[in-house]
Design an enzyme around this catalytic site. Structure first.
Site, PDB file in Angstrom:
ATOM      1  N   TRP A 104      45.657  42.978  54.119  1.00  0.00           N
ATOM      2  CA  TRP A 104      45.023  42.485  55.344  1.00  0.00           C
ATOM      3  C   TRP A 104      45.821  41.364  56.003  1.00  0.00           C
ATOM      4  O   TRP A 104      46.287  40.441  55.342  1.00  0.00           O
ATOM      5  CB  TRP A 104      43.627  41.969  55.061  1.00  0.00           C
ATOM      6  CG  TRP A 104      42.559  42.890  54.582  1.00  0.00           C
ATOM      7  CD1 TRP A 104      41.333  42.484  54.126  1.00  0.00           C
ATOM      8  CD2 TRP A 104      42.531  44.327  54.518  1.00  0.00           C
ATOM      9  NE1 TRP A 104      40.554  43.574  53.789  1.00  0.00           N
ATOM     10  CE2 TRP A 104      41.271  44.723  54.019  1.00  0.00           C
ATOM     11  CE3 TRP A 104      43.454  45.320  54.833  1.00  0.00           C
ATOM     12  CZ2 TRP A 104      40.912  46.060  53.833  1.00  0.00           C
ATOM     13  CZ3 TRP A 104      43.112  46.646  54.640  1.00  0.00           C
ATOM     14  CH2 TRP A 104      41.873  47.018  54.155  1.00  0.00           C
ATOM     15  N   ASN A 222      41.120  48.793  60.308  1.00  0.00           N
ATOM     16  CA  ASN A 222      40.785  49.508  59.088  1.00  0.00           C
ATOM     17  C   ASN A 222      39.444  50.222  59.261  1.00  0.00           C
ATOM     18  O   ASN A 222      38.401  49.599  59.401  1.00  0.00           O
ATOM     19  CB  ASN A 222      40.689  48.539  57.904  1.00  0.00           C
ATOM     20  CG  ASN A 222      40.179  49.220  56.641  1.00  0.00           C
ATOM     21  OD1 ASN A 222      40.768  50.187  56.172  1.00  0.00           O
ATOM     22  ND2 ASN A 222      39.056  48.734  56.103  1.00  0.00           N
ATOM     23  N   GLU A 223      39.500  51.548  59.315  1.00  0.00           N
ATOM     24  CA  GLU A 223      38.332  52.429  59.268  1.00  0.00           C
ATOM     25  C   GLU A 223      37.329  52.177  60.398  1.00  0.00           C
ATOM     26  O   GLU A 223      36.115  52.147  60.183  1.00  0.00           O
ATOM     27  CB  GLU A 223      37.635  52.314  57.908  1.00  0.00           C
ATOM     28  CG  GLU A 223      38.539  52.738  56.753  1.00  0.00           C
ATOM     29  CD  GLU A 223      37.828  52.768  55.406  1.00  0.00           C
ATOM     30  OE1 GLU A 223      36.774  52.108  55.277  1.00  0.00           O
ATOM     31  OE2 GLU A 223      38.323  53.440  54.490  1.00  0.00           O
ATOM     32  N   GLU A 369      44.603  55.505  51.911  1.00  0.00           N
ATOM     33  CA  GLU A 369      43.785  55.050  50.786  1.00  0.00           C
ATOM     34  C   GLU A 369      43.423  56.272  49.951  1.00  0.00           C
ATOM     35  O   GLU A 369      42.952  57.277  50.493  1.00  0.00           O
ATOM     36  CB  GLU A 369      42.493  54.369  51.250  1.00  0.00           C
ATOM     37  CG  GLU A 369      42.683  53.067  51.997  1.00  0.00           C
ATOM     38  CD  GLU A 369      41.347  52.424  52.368  1.00  0.00           C
ATOM     39  OE1 GLU A 369      40.299  52.877  51.849  1.00  0.00           O
ATOM     40  OE2 GLU A 369      41.344  51.476  53.179  1.00  0.00           O
ATOM     41  N   TRP A 400      44.311  53.158  46.143  1.00  0.00           N
ATOM     42  CA  TRP A 400      43.314  52.090  46.252  1.00  0.00           C
ATOM     43  C   TRP A 400      42.704  51.911  44.861  1.00  0.00           C
ATOM     44  O   TRP A 400      42.040  52.796  44.362  1.00  0.00           O
ATOM     45  CB  TRP A 400      42.224  52.479  47.248  1.00  0.00           C
ATOM     46  CG  TRP A 400      41.238  51.378  47.468  1.00  0.00           C
ATOM     47  CD1 TRP A 400      40.155  51.055  46.674  1.00  0.00           C
ATOM     48  CD2 TRP A 400      41.249  50.431  48.540  1.00  0.00           C
ATOM     49  NE1 TRP A 400      39.493  49.976  47.180  1.00  0.00           N
ATOM     50  CE2 TRP A 400      40.136  49.567  48.332  1.00  0.00           C
ATOM     51  CE3 TRP A 400      42.069  50.212  49.633  1.00  0.00           C
ATOM     52  CZ2 TRP A 400      39.844  48.519  49.199  1.00  0.00           C
ATOM     53  CZ3 TRP A 400      41.765  49.178  50.487  1.00  0.00           C
ATOM     54  CH2 TRP A 400      40.667  48.333  50.274  1.00  0.00           C
TER      55      TRP A 400
END
Length: 495
Positions: A104, A222-223, A369, A400
Site C-alpha cells: 500500500w 484496490n478492489e 492476489e 496473498w
C-alpha cells in the site's frame, strides 16, 4: 575459470584475467556478478515497459513471481523495530524468488499511521517510511506495485474521502455505490493525492517516485466496487478519468486498475454515456459492452457478484491502463464448495481471464492476489501456478500474502505464507519452483524488436532441456472441464 548458476539455473563462467589485464578486473567482476544475479534482466537501472501482450526490461521479456505485503509502509513508520521487520520481509521475498512486491502507498484519514490525515495534508514521517520501503526494495533488486486507494475501510479508503466530501456522510463497503466516483470534491482530492505521491522526492535516494525504476507500476484502487444499477457505468467512467490523469503524472511507469476481475452485465448505453460525460472521461471504450448475465454467472463464484459493478474487461479497458488485473481467493468466494468444485472454479477463472486478456483487451495480465486454504491448499497453488506459467499473457502472479511468522499482523491468518514456517513448507516449495519457471519461460518469448517466432513449448518439454530439472505434468494434461489453455505453453485459444 569458475562456474556458478544464474537466476534461471544456467551456468555462468567467471574467467580470471592475465596479469597485464588486472586493471580491468573490477569492471569485469561487477558485470559478471550482475549477470549471475539475474540483473541483466531485472536490473533497477531500467523501467519495466510494455509492448502488446508482453512486459520487458530493456529488450528482454519479463515474467515474474510476485507477492503482497500490504503493511510495509505502516510497519516502517514504527521506528527501528518496524524497519527491521520490513527488511526481514523483503529478505524473505528475495529468498522466495519474488521480483515484484505489491504494498500500500496510502493511509487516509485519522489513526496511525496516516499518510494523508486530512485532504491534501501529508504526514512527513509516513512519507519517509514509504521512502524507506522503496529504497530497501531497490537495494534488493525488487520492484514495487503501489496501489493509491482502498475500496475497503482498512487504511481509510473511499470511506475517508466520503467523510471529507460531506462530513456527515458515512459510507461503508456493501452500501450503494458511493458518491465518491462522481462527486467533484472527491475526484479532485484523489487527483491531488495522486499528484503528491507520484511527485514525492525520496528523502533517501533523492529520486522522485515517478522517476524511480524500482516502482514497477501504480494502481488506481484496490478492489473498487460500485453497487447498484448505475454502478457499473460510474466505476468504468472513474477508471477512465483517473487512468488518464495518473498516466500523465507518471508516464514512464506502468498502470493497473486493481480490479478483482469479477463479471457483471453491461449497463445500458445511455448510462455509460451519461457517466463518462459527467466526469469528462471522453468516449467510452468498446470493451464496455461486456458479457450477458448468463455468461457472467458461469464465470463468477456466485450470482451475488453480478451486482457489484465490477467487470474484468470494463475495468481495464482504458488505453491508459497497461495491465489487466484480477484476484482469486478460494476461501472468500467458494467457502462452501466441495474440493472438486473449488478446483474446477480456480481453473475456469484463471483460464477465462487469460483468454479475454489476450483476445479482447490485448494487454499483459496479472493475477494480482491469490490465496488458497484448507486441505487442498498445495494442490490449488500447484494448479494456479501451472496455469499462470503456461499462458504467456500472464506476466505475473502475486500470492496473498507474505508475512513474518512472529509478526502480529497476519501470521495467524490461514491465507498468509511465512518462509520457514513448517506448515507453509509445501507452498513455499511450489512458489520457488514457479519463480524459476517464469524466468525460464520468459526466455522463450521474443525479445523486444525481434521478429515473432514459434510460441513457447510446453513446460514439460522445456524443463527436460534444463539441466538438473524434473518435468511435471503440464496443465494441458490435467485440465478439467471448464477449459484451460490448449497446447501447454502456447497459451489460451481465443474465445
Amino acid at each position: 575459470r569458475q562456474t556458478t548458476q544464474n537466476i534461471s539455473g544456467e551456468p555462468c563462467v567467471h574467467t580470471w584475467f592475465r596479469p597485464e589485464m588486472r586493471r580491468l578486473l573490477p569492471i569485469f567482476l561487477l558485470l559478471s556478478s550482475r549477470w549471475c544475479a539475474g540483473e541483466e534482466r531485472f536490473g533497477q537501472e531500467q523501467f519495466v515497459t510494455r509492448s502488446g501482450l508482453q512486459l520487458y526490461v530493456g529488450h528482454e521479456p519479463f515474467r515474474y513471481l510476485g507477492c503482497n505485503v500490504y503493511w510495509l509502509m505502516a510497519e516502517a513508520s514504527y521506528g527501528e523495530e518496524g524497519k527491521a521487520n520490513v527488511a526481514a520481509a523483503l529478505d524473505d521475498a528475495v529468498s522466495l524468488g519474488v521480483s515484484v512486491v505489491r504494498t500500500w502507498a496510502f493511509a487516509d484519514g485519522p489513526g496511525s499511521p496516516h499518510l494523508q490525515p486530512l485532504p491534501g495534508v501529508f504526514d512527513e514521517a509516513t512519507f519517509a517510511a514509504l521512502d524507506f520501503v522503496v529504497a530497501e526494495a531497490k537495494a534488493r533488486n525488487l520492484r514495487l506495485l503501489l496501489p493509491l486507494l482502498n475500496h475497503w475501510t482498512d487504511y481509510g479508503g473511499i470511506s475517508a474521502y466520503s467523510r471529507w466530501d460531506v462530513p456527515a456522510r458515512e459510507w461503508a463497503p456493501g452500501d450503494a455505490c458511493p458518491a465518491f466516483y462522481s462527486a467533484p470534491v472527491s475526484r479532485a482530492q484523489y487527483k491531488a493525492m495522486a499528484t503528491a505521491v507520484t511527485s514525492r522526492v525520496s528523502s533517501i535516494t533523492g529520486i522522485a517516485m515517478r522517476d524511480e525504476p524500482a516502482i514497477f507500476a501504480w494502481e488506481l484502487c484496490n478492489e473498487c466496487r460500485c453497487r447498484g444499477e448505475a454502478g457499473a457505468a460510474r466505476l468504468a467512467a472513474w477508471y477512465a478519468e483517473m487512468a488518464s490523469f495518473v498516466k500523465q503524472l507518471a508516464p514512464r511507469q506502468l498502470l493497473a486498475a486493481g480490479s478483482e476481475g469479477l463479471y457483471s452485465p453491461p449497463p445500458d448505453s445511455n448510462s455509460i454515456a451519461a457517466a463518462f460525460t459527467q466526469v469528462n472521461a471522453g468516449r467510452p471504450p468498446n470493451h464496455l459492452a461486456g458479457m450477458n448475465k448468463t455468461e457472467c454467472n458461469r464465470l463468477n463464484p456466485t450470482e451475488w457478484y453480478l451486482h457489484e459493478g465490477v467487470s474484468f474487461m470494463r475495468d481495464s479497458a482504458s488505453p491508459d491502463i497497461d495491465l489487466a488485473t484480477y484476484h482469486l481467493h478460494d476461501s472468500d468466494w467458494t467457502p462452501d464448495a466441495s474440493s472438486d468444485l473449488t478446483m474446477a472454479f480456480v481453473r475456469r477463472f484463471i483460464s477465462a481471464h487469460a483468454r479475454q486478456a489476450m483476445a479482447a483487451l490485448k494487454k499483459p495480465l496479472l493475477l494480482e492476489e491469490f490465496s488458497a486454504v484448507g486441505t487442498q491448499r498445495e494442490e490449488l497453488y500447484k494448479a494456479a501456478t501451472e496455469l499462470v506459467m503456461s499462458t504467456p499473457v500472464h506476466a505475473g502472479m502475486h500470492v496473498w500474502q507474505l508475512t513474518l511468522d512472529d509478526l502480529h499482523l497476519d501470521s495467524a491468518k490461514p491465507k498468509s505464507i511465512a518462509v520457514g514456517r513448517e506448515s507453509d513448507a509445501g507452498v513455499v516449495a511450489i512458489l520457488r519452483q514457479h519463480a524459476k519457471d517464469m524466468a525460464i519461460t520468459a526466455q522463450q518469448l521474443p525479445r523486444r524488436g525481434d521478429a515473432p517466432h514459434e510460441p513457447p513449448v510446453s513446460r514439460a518439454a522445456l524443463l527436460q532441456a534444463q539441466p538438473g530439472t524434473e518435468a511435471r505434468a503440464s496443465p494441458a494434461q490435467t485440465e478439467t472441464a471448464g477449459g484451460g489453455p490448449p497446447g501447454g505453453g502456447r497459451g489460451p485459444a481465443p474465445p
